[in-house]
Design an enzyme around this catalytic site. Sequence first.
Site, PDB file in Angstrom:
ATOM      1  N   GLU A 125       1.340  -0.074  -4.864  1.00 26.58           N
ATOM      2  CA  GLU A 125       0.452   1.046  -5.159  1.00 26.58           C
ATOM      3  C   GLU A 125       1.302   2.296  -5.018  1.00 26.58           C
ATOM      4  O   GLU A 125       1.812   2.598  -3.935  1.00 26.58           O
ATOM      5  CB  GLU A 125      -0.718   1.107  -4.183  1.00 26.58           C
ATOM      6  CG  GLU A 125      -1.652   2.262  -4.493  1.00 26.58           C
ATOM      7  CD  GLU A 125      -2.401   2.795  -3.286  1.00 26.58           C
ATOM      8  OE1 GLU A 125      -3.396   3.510  -3.476  1.00 26.58           O
ATOM      9  OE2 GLU A 125      -1.975   2.517  -2.149  1.00 26.58           O
ATOM     10  N   ASP A 147       0.818  -1.207   0.000  1.00 25.33           N
ATOM     11  CA  ASP A 147       0.000   0.000   0.000  1.00 25.33           C
ATOM     12  C   ASP A 147       0.857   1.266   0.000  1.00 25.33           C
ATOM     13  O   ASP A 147       1.827   1.381   0.762  1.00 25.33           O
ATOM     14  CB  ASP A 147      -0.899  -0.002   1.247  1.00 25.33           C
ATOM     15  CG  ASP A 147      -1.781   1.224   1.327  1.00 25.33           C
ATOM     16  OD1 ASP A 147      -2.635   1.391   0.441  1.00 25.33           O
ATOM     17  OD2 ASP A 147      -1.602   2.021   2.271  1.00 25.33           O
TER      18      ASP A 147
END
Length: 614
Positions: free
Chosen positions: A296, A262
Amino acid sequence: MRFFGAVPVAGGVRFQVWAPGARSLVLLTRTAGAEPIERRLDRDADGIWTGVFDDVRAGDQYAYALDGGEPRPDPASRFQPDGVHGWSEIVDPAAFDWTDRAWSGIDPARVVIYELHVGTFSGHGTFRDVASRFEYLRDLGVTVLELMPVADFPGRRNWGYDGVSLFAPSHIYGRPEDLRALVDRAHAAGLAVILDVVYNHLGPEGAYLPSFAPAFFTRKHQTPWGPAVNLDDEGSALVRAFLLDNATHWIREYHADGLRLDATHAMVDGSPRPFLADLAACVRKAADRRLLLYAEDVRNDSQLVLERSSGGWDLDGVWADDFHHVVRRAVAGDSHGYYSDYAGTTRELADTLSQGWLYTGQFSRHMQKARGTDPSDVEMRRCVICVQNHDQVGNRATGDRLHHEVDPAVWRAVVALLLTAPMTPLLFMGQEWAASTPFLFFTDFEPSLGRLVSEGRRREFRGHPGFSTVDRMEAIPDPQADSTFDASRLDWSERQAPVHSGSLALHRALLHLRASRHALRASDRTSCTAVALDDDSVAVRRPAGGDASDMLIVTRIRGEGTVRLDIGPARVVLTTEDAAFTSDPRPIAVDQAAGTIAFGRPGAVVLDMPAAAR
């Protein structure tokens, strides 16, 4: 040898906890129905406390008391049966009987990712409920399941990005053996499982790790969540070791096929050896099967995905959001926030499809700086694209999905573009049947923190179009309300209704076509031929090589009209106006002799281009 946590070993259970900030530390263990026993651990120069005890076993609970304080859970606990504030449970990872010994992983060219949130996906929102849908997902045509973060979080519901017990699967979703069974069953169905992990911050409630190890954060760098996780300041060596142990534990103990990392742009790291490169190398050594590692990252940074021999960090792919943003601007008209960097033209769309991402160093008005790097050495399969994901839906005020805002014909057109693109496609749960349910932002923090989160959520949208008045802001669903979570649960019963079944049939047909045609798989090439035919249409040519047929995809994203191009001998394989996909088809007229394709409304046509015609 595992570095952190309570792990059964020969001769008992070894406890190892990093607590350099503690002057004294007491381990407390308890068996059901018995009083806790206090135990002493040995401390080394790095502040790692260790002990092995032969009278404790899997299923017993334990906690640590630092400097005479209240018992706290282990920051590396494998399970929190009573939640993130409770005592930890000893888990034996070797007790599970795996059946996936023949599993070797997924070919990156065949990856189709399906992102899901365990709590809202199916049934009661458990690991077992997810596993009950595997045959459906396999038949749909996806190959990789991405579970939004499962590390335990406070309360009964959360997206997972507020996790604090990084090694412990959420007790709300089930026990560790339930997650292991999910992965084992997925492999039996031919599906890979990657886990979304968060190493850029901890949640605001139940984050006991910094009280054990204050060096976990550094004020040297700031992130949207406050001080950064310490990857390059004093004490960072053990922070990195803790995170690497966490990453490899999901691979070793749960047989996960990889990780989605993330917001790696918020993992500030000025060290000579980048943490992400270390993580990639460490994780790959932890398994004898093909793993998948994705980041990401908003930077469009090619270094993330280049191989180590080329100076890169050797990740398999990166979220390439430009495709989503161009599509959304083009068909839904969004222009606020980061959408201000896009015009939504077919030229932008063609450029994105040609090279993997759009921003390659241009100035971003939204970021107020240059964004992106040259992707000319990046295989296109390393770019992960979507038309919706949890962020792009859930970070909208009312959790509306793209198909809630555009005409069904437009939806079918962009789905066809997504699933025939040379990049790696990602679906967000329920999009395949154009689910009626939104995906909202939901939490279950303790009341005082919860009120702040609810107020902050409404302030966040004060400057957004449509939410400038008090009445409109109050209409934004409260993240803390049960109703917000309940509204986000998928309604599986609606799949067969005509308004949904056509979308499902289209996704299934395109995914099966992608699997069966080599030309339509994720590409190892570093570019693709994509052109803007006019202001509303694009054409993408997918070469197969050898004697196989090329594929030509012509998509009209707005209005009706006729496009002209040299089609040559070709066979129509699929159009989004086929009767299987819509109850009111407007056939797309392909005239090979005239070199025209006439669209009565937005749509897409997939053409087979024989090798002899090239």
